[in-house]
Design a protein around this motif. Structure first.
Motif, PDB file in Angstrom:
ATOM      1  N   SER A 121       0.813  -1.223   0.000  1.00  7.00           N
ATOM      2  CA  SER A 121       0.000   0.000   0.000  1.00  7.00           C
ATOM      3  C   SER A 121       0.836   1.257   0.000  1.00  7.00           C
ATOM      4  O   SER A 121       0.333   2.328  -0.379  1.00  7.00           O
ATOM      5  CB  SER A 121      -0.917   0.013   1.225  1.00  7.00           C
ATOM      6  OG  SER A 121      -0.146   0.159   2.418  1.00  7.00           O
ATOM      7  N   LEU A 148      -5.568   2.474   0.044  1.00  6.06           N
ATOM      8  CA  LEU A 148      -5.117   1.150  -0.384  1.00  6.06           C
ATOM      9  C   LEU A 148      -5.065   0.182   0.789  1.00  6.06           C
ATOM     10  O   LEU A 148      -5.300  -1.020   0.617  1.00  6.06           O
ATOM     11  CB  LEU A 148      -3.752   1.259  -1.055  1.00  6.06           C
ATOM     12  CG  LEU A 148      -3.732   2.000  -2.394  1.00  6.06           C
ATOM     13  CD1 LEU A 148      -2.320   2.029  -2.971  1.00  6.06           C
ATOM     14  CD2 LEU A 148      -4.697   1.344  -3.393  1.00  6.06           C
ATOM     15  N   VAL A 149      -4.747   0.675   1.979  1.00 10.05           N
ATOM     16  CA  VAL A 149      -4.761  -0.200   3.159  1.00 10.05           C
ATOM     17  C   VAL A 149      -6.171  -0.738   3.383  1.00 10.05           C
ATOM     18  O   VAL A 149      -6.376  -1.938   3.596  1.00 10.05           O
ATOM     19  CB  VAL A 149      -4.262   0.556   4.408  1.00 10.05           C
ATOM     20  CG1 VAL A 149      -4.486  -0.301   5.656  1.00 10.05           C
ATOM     21  CG2 VAL A 149      -2.793   0.902   4.269  1.00 10.05           C
ATOM     22  N   PHE A 187      -8.325  -3.730  -4.261  1.00  7.00           N
ATOM     23  CA  PHE A 187      -7.076  -2.995  -4.427  1.00  7.00           C
ATOM     24  C   PHE A 187      -6.982  -2.427  -5.833  1.00  7.00           C
ATOM     25  O   PHE A 187      -6.631  -1.241  -6.022  1.00  7.00           O
ATOM     26  CB  PHE A 187      -5.894  -3.931  -4.145  1.00  7.00           C
ATOM     27  CG  PHE A 187      -4.547  -3.304  -4.385  1.00  7.00           C
ATOM     28  CD1 PHE A 187      -3.910  -2.595  -3.383  1.00  7.00           C
ATOM     29  CD2 PHE A 187      -3.923  -3.405  -5.623  1.00  7.00           C
ATOM     30  CE1 PHE A 187      -2.669  -2.011  -3.605  1.00  7.00           C
ATOM     31  CE2 PHE A 187      -2.695  -2.831  -5.852  1.00  7.00           C
ATOM     32  CZ  PHE A 187      -2.062  -2.134  -4.844  1.00  7.00           C
ATOM     33  N   TYR A 238      -6.953   1.554  -6.669  1.00  6.48           N
ATOM     34  CA  TYR A 238      -5.724   2.113  -7.241  1.00  6.48           C
ATOM     35  C   TYR A 238      -6.048   3.008  -8.439  1.00  6.48           C
ATOM     36  O   TYR A 238      -5.527   4.126  -8.555  1.00  6.48           O
ATOM     37  CB  TYR A 238      -4.800   0.976  -7.678  1.00  6.48           C
ATOM     38  CG  TYR A 238      -3.397   1.426  -8.016  1.00  6.48           C
ATOM     39  CD1 TYR A 238      -2.390   1.352  -7.071  1.00  6.48           C
ATOM     40  CD2 TYR A 238      -3.088   1.935  -9.270  1.00  6.48           C
ATOM     41  CE1 TYR A 238      -1.104   1.773  -7.361  1.00  6.48           C
ATOM     42  CE2 TYR A 238      -1.808   2.367  -9.582  1.00  6.48           C
ATOM     43  CZ  TYR A 238      -0.825   2.271  -8.618  1.00  6.48           C
ATOM     44  OH  TYR A 238       0.453   2.710  -8.920  1.00  6.48           O
TER      45      TYR A 238
END
Length: 940
Positions: free
Chosen positions: A221, A227-228, A259, A263
């Motif tokens: 991340s 992202l975490v 994810f 992103y």
């Protein structure tokens, strides 16, 4: 400027709010790239303001509204609790319209009214004005916000503005004026620290899992809060799908759809950064700052700034993606036209820098545009390289794109020839359109010899002998005996023709004997042999001169380093398969096994199913010749699975004959019959493969009690077998099979004539075929000569590396020794035959049924007079009675069956028990196998 985490800025905002008063305010300007948590932080500010009783006004800049006047400032009117005076002031701003210039007195007056209205509200209750993504605010709204910020510190207004960019050179034009506001607190949001990531994980997954995932999640991340959270969702989804312990990969982060979506979503509001990562994803491992600059038409300073933003946001690390899933997500999100354009531009950039043709071709294929002549040349070169690396699908993609360009001659022929070679690796039948075009080119005189050689091989593969003959005639006209390369190609093609259509051999020019290429090997094999280990004489192992070396000289343990067995400029892989067959036929089974294993180890079964299937089929035939029946069956069945039936052509006979022969040898006649039901092309019977098939079918007929059918199949080999290579035609063993059929038909004279001709053709050199022939010769010989012949057969077969043939010879030897009264020697021979029969590679066969449950001692065996060697141990009457007794029939039942008295049955059984040293009927079946299986020797 501060660089701190969201937690630190939340505390700083709390201080601002606590200090706020009628004449005490402040400005906080926060910078952060995509996914750093700015919006989440503002949400926390709102919650804090609500808890403090403060009035919170919010707005957000949108990129697609940056040209709409007052689009950002108008959002303040939708905030709950906005005083009517302030709401009216905002309405007057946009009702006044767009001013002609910034100093327009009416517009300035309306901004002052808005500021005064907000100041009045701040005197009653703390007031927070928060604007997210201020860089996208329209110019008029930005001017109003700047006007308010300059007065906030002394008006009791707390103003928070965020910018979705890192604070670095290049963005000052949009932020500088805010940063210069007196008392402005400027900060940059840093990625989460490892400790902060741990807290997030513990809150969502528990302390134990958090500890296990911490390092991986923080690495993937980059500390981006968005992202975490996405990785946490992916982990939970994986655990829900596979809840057992360890299923979700506790020691690593689960990188999934959440994810990938987050992103890309974080970048959609940052088009310049999105363009950067797209270019980075397209270039992949070949990305450099210079190439990115050429692809995006940006200078190095701007690229460095964008890369720094992305790294600070945790989206990149050291100029590259932190995880492969990030690159995949970016590529998947690329639109068709945009993706094609990027790949085509990348191909141009990389080609100009001299990057490998396979890399350039990959981008040309991804781009999908019709290539020009230079592009076709790149694609052709790349297709050959990819094929050499075993990447057949990638090679075909290059060739298909080149084909779409509809190139003119001679490029057209190169493309068709490339498609022929690549499709042959997948399914030879799929190459028929290319063959039609190549035939037309040949008739038009536009085909060179190399292409005609490949055409001959394909045509013969599918039994199209008439067209193959036409191509061979063309070769004969253009053959130059002084050209060494032409000699190599001709020798290899002769090997193919000799196997697939021997009748056409006379139409081919003869190879030049001075070329040094032996008839036993193709040019392909010599290329391989050049890379193999050398024997003591310095000659490549497996060469004809080394066939007589002792085992320890030739058995080196491996085949050395071999080049990939793929179609190339010099040879085609099918010639290597025929080379393996030639090695088998010349008795070098160990070398053929090693070379076959080395070739298969370099073949990707998934990418080259046809090529894998053919080599696996030949490898199965090698196992058959070594007597490894189970291995032969496994390999041949695997070969059939990897290539559709219609793709085999006449070569379908290779795996089928192996399966029929092996199953028959192991006593699985029904299974062998199933493979005999497979349809085969009529043209197969005009090839040596058809002869292999006839011999296998003949042995199956023998095993199922149909000697006339067997004889018909064996003798059908004669016409073509006689035309085959004089040194190799006997290797089919059809005469030995015919002799065995004659024995079964009780025609020993004809059997002997046939096997004697076979032995004369084979010569005195020890071989498996000579050992088999001697075994059949023993069956046609007088009793006093049989054992000597069988001993010689056993001696030869011990050297032949074929345990199946050796076991049969030992079984016959044991039976002969028992008939001659030497029971103890017979037992030793049969025990060894039984041991061979129980090896993992060769199960007990129907002719090997003697399996004594208890070993016998010497005194258990009967004494035999010297005269007994001239007659069988049991008379015919004794054999018949013993056979019925072994089936469990009573003495009375045997008497009724044979029309004799019970007393006669008892007398016969008494003599049988004495002669065989058995004590009960249960033991009869064990010894009876010696007397009834194998060849039925006529008594003299």
């Amino acid at each position: 400027m501060n660089w701190a985490s969201p937690r630190d800025y939340a505390a700083e905002f709390g201080e601002l709010l606590a200090e706020a008063g009628p004449h005490q305010g402040g400005v906080m300007a926060l910078h952060g790239g995509p996914g750093t948590g700015k919006t989440t932080l503002l949400r926390r500010f709102r919650e804090h303001a609500a808890e403090s009783g403060a009035l919170y006004l919010a707005a957000t800049g949108f990129r697609n509204e940056s040209d709409v006047p007052f689009a950002t400032i108008e959002q303040l009117t939708h905030s709950s609790g906005l005083p009517a005076e302030a709401r009216a002031a905002v309405h007057r701003l946009w009702e006044g319209g767009v001013p002609r210039e910034a100093s327009d007195s009416g517009h300035v007056e309306r901004m002052r009214d808005l500021t005064s209205a907000l100041e009045a509200a701040a005197r009653k209750t703390p007031l927070v004005v928060a604007v997210d993504d201020t860089q996208y605010a329209d110019e008029l709204s930005r001017a109003c916000l700047l006007h308010l910020a300059r007065r906030a510190q002394n008006s009791g207004i707390i103003m928070v503005i965020t910018f979705g960019q890192a604070l670095c050179e290049g963005h000052a034009d949009r932020t500088e004026e805010f940063l210069l506001v007196p008392g402005c607190r400027v900060g940059e949001i840093a990625p989460l620290s490892k400790a902060e990531v741990r807290l997030l994980l513990e809150g969502r997954l528990g302390a134990g899992t958090a500890e296990e995932l911490l390092a991986a999640v923080h690495r993937v991340s980059g500390g981006s809060p968005a992202l975490v959270h996405a990785l946490i969702r992916d982990y939970k989804a994986a655990r829900k799908a596979r809840p057992e312990p360890g299923a979700a990969g506790e020691e690593d982060a689960v990188v999934g759809k959440a994810f990938e979506w987050v992103y890309v979503a974080r970048l959609k509001h940052h088009p310049q950064l999105l363009a950067y990562v797209r270019a980075l994803a397209v270039l992949g491992p070949h990305a450099t700052p210079a190439r990115l600059g050429q692809l995006l038409d940006r200078g190095p300073e701007r690229l460095a700034m964008e890369m720094r933003e992305l790294e600070l946001a945790g989206l990149l690390e050291d100029g590259g993606f932190r995880h492969p899933a990030a690159r995949r997500a970016v590529l998947k999100a690329l639109g068709g036209d945009e993706c094609a354009g990027l790949h085509l531009r990348a191909a141009g950039v990389l080609q100009a820098e001299g990057v490998s043709v396979t890399t350039v071709a990959e981008h040309l294929v991804a781009g999908g545009g019709i290539p020009d002549d230079a592009g076709v040349a790149v694609l052709l070169r790349a297709s050959r390289q990819l094929l050499a690396e075993g990447k057949v699908d990638a090679s075909l993609r290059c060739l298909r794109l080149a084909d779409r360009a509809e190139p003119a001659e001679p490029r057209r022929v190169e493309v068709d020839l490339g498609l022929l070679g690549a499709l042959w690796c997948v399914n030879p039948a799929a190459a028929e359109p290319e063959v039609s075009r190549l035939m037309s080119a040949m008739r038009a005189g536009a085909l060179d010899a190399r292409a005609v050689h490949a055409l001959v091989a394909w045509l013969l593969w599918f039994g199209r002998t008439k067209e193959a003959g036409e191509a061979i005639t063309h070769l004969g006209k253009s053959y130059d005996p002084l050209d060494p390369r032409a000699g190599e190609q001709l020798t290899a093609t002769r090997a193919i023709v000799a196997h697939l259509s021997p009748a056409l051999l006379p139409d081919l020019p003869e190879s030049d004997p001075s070329s040094g290429i032996r008839d036993m090997t193709s040019a392909a094999y010599l290329e391989h042999a050049a890379h193999m280990s050398l024997g003591p004489s310095g000659v490549p192992l497996g060469d004809n001169d080394l066939l007589v070396l002792d085992r320890d000289e030739t058995d080196t343990g491996d085949a050395g380093t071999l080049p990939s067995p793929v179609p190339g400029a010099r040879y085609s892989w099918d010639r290597d398969a025929i080379t393996l067959l030639e090695l088998v036929q010349h008795g070098d089974l160990s070398q053929a096994e090693r070379l076959g294993a080395a070739l298969l180890a370099r073949l990707p079964a998934e990418g080259s199913p046809a090529r894998f299937a053919i080599f696996q089929s030949v490898h199965a035939y090698i196992a058959l010749q070594r007597g490894e029946m189970d291995t032969a069956v496994t390999r041949a069945a695997t070969a059939l699975e990897h290539l559709p039936h219609h793709g085999w052509g006449v070569v379908i006979g290779t795996p089928l004959s192996t399966l029929v022969h092996a199953h028959t040898a192991m006593g699985r006649s029904d299974e062998a019959a199933r493979y005999l039901e497979y349809p085969v092309p009529d043209e197969m019977f005009h090839s040596t493969i058809g002869l292999f098939y006839l011999v296998a079918r003949g042995h199956h007929s023998l095993a199922t009690g149909r000697p006339y059918a067997a004889l018909n199949d064996f003798t059908a080999c004669a016409p073509l077998g006689e035309k085959w290579h004089s040194r190799s035609r006997h290797l089919l063993g059809w005469r030995t099979g015919a002799a065995e059929a004659y024995v079964a038909l009780d025609e020993p004279a004809r059997a002997r004539t046939m096997v004697e001709r076979e032995l004369a053709d084979i010569g005195p050199r020890p071989s498996r075929l000579r050992g088999n022939a001697l075994r059949i010769l023993a069956a046609t010989s007088p009793p006093d000569q049989r054992e000597a012949l069988l001993r010689e057969a056993v001696h030869i077969l011990r050297l032949s590396d074929n345990r199946f043939a050796l076991a049969r010879a030992l079984a016959d030897l044991g039976r002969s020794q028992l008939d001659n009264g030497r029971v103890q020697e017979s037992r030793a021979a049969w025990e060894e035959a039984q041991q061979l029969g129980h090896q993992p590679e060769a199960r007990t066969s129907p002719w090997m049924t003697w399996t004594p449950s208890h070993p016998r001692t010497t005194f258990d065996f009967p004494a035999v007079s010297s005269s007994s060697a001239d007659k069988p141990l049991l008379s015919d009457a004794e054999r018949r009675v013993a056979a019925l007794a072994s089936e469990g029939k009573s003495n009375r039942q045997i008497a009724r069956h044979l029309y004799i008295t019970v007393s006669t049955v008892e007398q016969h059984l008494t003599r049988v028990y004495r002669k065989l040293s058995v004590r009960r009927r249960a033991e009869l079946s064990q010894f009876l196998g010696l007397l009834t299986n194998g060849m039925d020797f006529p008594a003299d």
